[in-house]
Design a protein around this motif. Structure first.
Motif, PDB file in Angstrom:
ATOM      1  N   TYR A  30       0.817  -1.205   0.000  1.00 28.98           N
ATOM      2  CA  TYR A  30       0.000   0.000   0.000  1.00 28.98           C
ATOM      3  C   TYR A  30       0.857   1.263   0.000  1.00 28.98           C
ATOM      4  CZ  TYR A  30      -3.779  -3.218   1.082  1.00 28.98           C
ATOM      5  OH  TYR A  30      -4.689  -4.254   1.033  1.00 28.98           O
ATOM      6  N   GLY A  31       2.141   1.109  -0.324  1.00 26.77           N
ATOM      7  CA  GLY A  31       3.055   2.243  -0.287  1.00 26.77           C
ATOM      8  C   GLY A  31       3.696   2.402   1.078  1.00 26.77           C
ATOM      9  N   VAL A  48      -1.907   0.451  -5.526  1.00 22.15           N
ATOM     10  CA  VAL A  48      -1.886  -0.379  -4.332  1.00 22.15           C
ATOM     11  C   VAL A  48      -2.270  -1.809  -4.687  1.00 22.15           C
ATOM     12  CG1 VAL A  48      -2.460   1.615  -2.922  1.00 22.15           C
ATOM     13  CG2 VAL A  48      -4.268   0.039  -3.589  1.00 22.15           C
ATOM     14  N   ILE A  93      -3.299   6.237   3.996  1.00 21.39           N
ATOM     15  CA  ILE A  93      -2.637   6.587   2.736  1.00 21.39           C
ATOM     16  C   ILE A  93      -3.254   7.794   2.042  1.00 21.39           C
ATOM     17  CG2 ILE A  93      -1.965   4.174   2.381  1.00 21.39           C
ATOM     18  CD1 ILE A  93      -4.146   3.990   0.215  1.00 21.39           C
ATOM     19  N   TYR A  96      -1.094  11.127   1.270  1.00 19.93           N
ATOM     20  CA  TYR A  96       0.146  11.135   0.497  1.00 19.93           C
ATOM     21  C   TYR A  96       0.007  12.087  -0.681  1.00 19.93           C
ATOM     22  CZ  TYR A  96       2.175   7.081   2.885  1.00 19.93           C
ATOM     23  OH  TYR A  96       2.716   6.247   3.814  1.00 19.93           O
ATOM     24  N   MET A 100      -2.830   7.931  -5.375  1.00 19.17           N
ATOM     25  CA  MET A 100      -3.022   6.598  -4.815  1.00 19.17           C
ATOM     26  C   MET A 100      -4.160   5.929  -5.583  1.00 19.17           C
ATOM     27  SD  MET A 100      -0.643   6.601  -2.558  1.00 19.17           S
ATOM     28  CE  MET A 100      -0.961   5.066  -1.697  1.00 19.17           C
ATOM     29  N   ILE A 125      -8.958   9.000  -3.500  1.00 25.17           N
ATOM     30  CA  ILE A 125      -8.547   7.975  -4.470  1.00 25.17           C
ATOM     31  C   ILE A 125      -9.044   8.442  -5.835  1.00 25.17           C
ATOM     32  CG2 ILE A 125      -8.705   5.572  -5.188  1.00 25.17           C
ATOM     33  CD1 ILE A 125      -7.227   5.892  -2.563  1.00 25.17           C
TER      34      ILE A 125
END
Length: 311
Positions: A30-31, A48, A93, A96, A100, A125
């Motif tokens: 997932y990074g 991801v 996440i 970020y 993503m 997202i």
């Protein structure tokens, strides 16, 4: 000497990423798992790991095998399901400073629809990568991606419920990948990513048994790069959508080759296991290449392959 370089690329439906370097689903978690090695905000995007409607245990072990020029995997989309992702992964996440993107898979069209609807509700997202090309699951996955009708049916259904950028991941295990690309373009895909793994197998000669529990698995790594390049180049001639190229990318030179062949962006996959910092090295390398060759925009590299003159 140029002071500024334009490295932004358009992926479709208003989604721009800061540079063309992304990570391939299934190779980057997932990074979060790479935070100690990479400044994640320097990447154009992170795909991801594969997410399904219901939790999956994946395939029995052994499900990975090293090959002379890459690796075979038959993990089988192991994950805790989309609800777990929304409740537990997304909060970690969402902030970020990079795109993503969630890789979505399913066993039937209804699964894809339900998963895409849940992801659509997540504000941070901006896109999904629709996986219709995984060779490591018994139902769905590659079954949808190897025929025009199957690919079209999934994309049509997901497009009806998903209003952000829709990337469709194509299977190389077909006779003509351009036909599949045209089919998903016609049904509303915003971009395609290619190629997923090639179907392969490994045998333990001493035991006279397959190495993988599933007998066959997906081949990735340097061995698939020439095939991936050829398919990206062919597809770029056939459709008007942005292409995200992948398959054996380990160096800046590899990435540039995919851009020249017609990809707007690239994904680094298997090589993340060899060098966790490969992606940022490629980001720097592309900028250096642009300076050395006088390109002010990375988009000028896309499809800039100079073909031999015809006799």
């Amino acid at each position: 000497m140029m002071n500024t370089l334009d490295t932004r690329v358009h992926i479709g439906r208003g989604l721009y990423i800061k540079n063309p370097v992304m990570t391939a689903s299934g190779t980057y978690g997932y990074g979060l798992e790479y935070e100690d090695f990479v400044e994640l905000q320097r990447l154009g995007g992170i795909m991801v790991k594969g997410t399904t409607l219901h939790p999956r245990q994946g395939n029995p072990y052994p499900r990975m095998a090293e090959t002379p020029a890459g690796m075979l995997n038959a993990v089988g989309l192991q994950n805790k399901g989309v609800d777990y992702f929304c409740e537990h992964i997304y909060p970690s996440i969402k902030d970020y400073d990079t795109a993503m993107i969630v890789n979505v898979s399913g066993s039937q069209v209804e699964d894809y629809i339900a998963t895409a609807e849940r992801i659509n509700a997540l504000e941070r997202i901006p896109a999904i990568e629709l996986n219709i090309s995984c060779p490591n699951v018994k139902e769905g996955g590659m079954a949808f991606g190897v025929t025009c009708a199957g690919a079209a049916s999934v994309v049509r259904a997901v497009r009806a419920v998903y209003d952000k950028t829709l990337i469709v991941k194509l299977s190389p295990n077909v006779t003509d990948i351009t036909e599949i690309a045209r089919a998903v373009e016609a049904e509303g895909a915003d971009a395609v990513s290619m190629i997923n793994t090639l179907l392969g197998m490994a045998i333990d000669a001493e035991r006279r048994r397959p190495v993988l529990s599933t007998v066959t698995g997906g081949l990735s790594g340097p061995a698939v790069k020439p095939i991936a390049l050829r398919m990206v180049w062919q597809t770029a001639q056939a459709i008007k959508l942005p292409i995200i190229g992948m398959g054996g990318i380990a160096t800046t030179s590899d990435a540039i080759e995919f851009l020249l062949a017609g990809a707007s962006a690239i994904e680094v996959g298997t090589y993340n296991f060899v060098d966790p910092t490969a992606t940022v090295k490629i980001v720097d390398g592309i900028e250096d290449y642009m300076r050395r060759h006088g390109f002010s925009s990375v988009n000028d590299l896309v499809g800039a392959l100079q073909l031999p003159s015809k006799a």
